[in-house]
Design an enzyme around this catalytic site. Sequence first.
Site, PDB file in Angstrom:
ATOM      1  CE  LYS A 123      40.175  36.143  41.295  1.00  0.00           C
ATOM      2  NZ  LYS A 123      40.007  37.264  40.357  1.00  0.00           N
ATOM      3  NE  ARG A 159      39.466  37.386  33.922  1.00  0.00           N
ATOM      4  CZ  ARG A 159      39.938  36.310  34.623  1.00  0.00           C
ATOM      5  NH1 ARG A 159      40.024  35.557  35.728  1.00  0.00           N
ATOM      6  NH2 ARG A 159      41.758  36.117  34.110  1.00  0.00           N
TER       7      ARG A 159
HETATM    8  C1  8Y7 Z   1      40.851  38.427  38.012  1.00  0.00           C
HETATM    9  C2  8Y7 Z   1      40.983  39.096  36.489  1.00  0.00           C
HETATM   10  C3  8Y7 Z   1      42.227  37.581  37.204  1.00  0.00           C
HETATM   11  C4  8Y7 Z   1      39.608  39.791  38.299  1.00  0.00           C
HETATM   12  C5  8Y7 Z   1      39.086  40.797  36.476  1.00  0.00           C
HETATM   13  C6  8Y7 Z   1      42.222  34.607  39.284  1.00  0.00           C
HETATM   14  C7  8Y7 Z   1      43.178  38.488  34.957  1.00  0.00           C
HETATM   15  C8  8Y7 Z   1      43.445  35.561  38.813  1.00  0.00           C
HETATM   16  N1  8Y7 Z   1      41.130  37.755  37.876  1.00  0.00           N
HETATM   17  N2  8Y7 Z   1      40.542  40.307  35.934  1.00  0.00           N
HETATM   18  N3  8Y7 Z   1      42.215  38.464  36.068  1.00  0.00           N
HETATM   19  N4  8Y7 Z   1      39.100  40.006  37.860  1.00  0.00           N
HETATM   20  N5  8Y7 Z   1      39.116  41.960  35.460  1.00  0.00           N
HETATM   21  O1  8Y7 Z   1      42.021  33.035  40.063  1.00  0.00           O
HETATM   22  O2  8Y7 Z   1      38.814  39.271  39.369  1.00  0.00           O
HETATM   23  O3  8Y7 Z   1      41.679  34.371  37.740  1.00  0.00           O
HETATM   24  S1  8Y7 Z   1      43.824  36.221  37.027  1.00  0.00           S
END
Ligand code: 8Y7
Length: 258
Positions: free
Chosen positions: A205, A239
């Site tokens: 990120k 994640r």
């Molecule tokens: C997150 C996410 C994304 C996060 C959860 C990216 C779908 C942006 N970020 N879901 N999703 N937490 N739970 O850079 O931080 O992956 S998308």
Amino acid sequence: MGVINVTPDSFSDGGKFLSHDNAVNQALDLIQQGADIIDIGGESTRPGADKVSIEEEINRTVPVISAIRKLHPAVTISIDTSKSQVMQAAIRAGANFINDVNALQSEGCIEIVAESQLPVCLMHKKGQPKSMQNNPEYGDVLTEVKDFFKARLDNCLSAGIKPENIVLDPGIGFGKTLAHNLALLKNIKQLKSLGYPILIGVSRKSMIGEILNEGVNNRLYGSLAIAQFAYEQGAEYLRVHDVKATSDVLKVTQALIS
Ligand code: 8Y7
């Protein structure tokens, strides 16, 4: 939790077919690398992203979920969506975890998750993806995120979602400056005091880009530093895009601190 985005770069059938195959192969690879959960998303939630129709999101994700489910009857498949119709279709195709960056605030979502009795991740975000990074402001970010969780927990529990099925996520980068993100990560223990497991998504990120002045392809080591830190603070779910690298860091960390 390993990340799979099913977002075709072409509108031709060939492009869609390729993106399906790529997503399935990538999921199999992440499972091989040690992912316990595969998170499948059909709509980009990145800052500035455009919205995708319900039908298009279902067409992107459901065939991928079905294919992974066929090959891996026991893996946890997470659907990354904020739309109740997509949740429903994904659950029918074999998804058994709901990842909602909108914390089940859209019409019909709470009911579907309550009915399904599946685990759900409730993520905090401030604003909408298109504009959320335009000068986000908080009084106290930690208090605001905790108050948001308390309100969502009230709603979800009274709708019949079981507490043991709830995971909370402060939503790193979702309507937050670097300082907000750092404050939340440094206070994971405070978030855990609500009594629920915590998920952190920070992989690649922009907060890492800001600290290192590096583009998205040069953020692995920074991502690993935060993954290790979050793990040591007690985050139960991470994640990530780089499953093997993260898994190795956590295994060595675990050996050292246990
Ligand atoms: C997150 C996410 C994304 C996060 C959860 C990216 C779908 C942006 N970020 N879901 N999703 N937490 N739970 O850079 O931080 O992956 S998308």
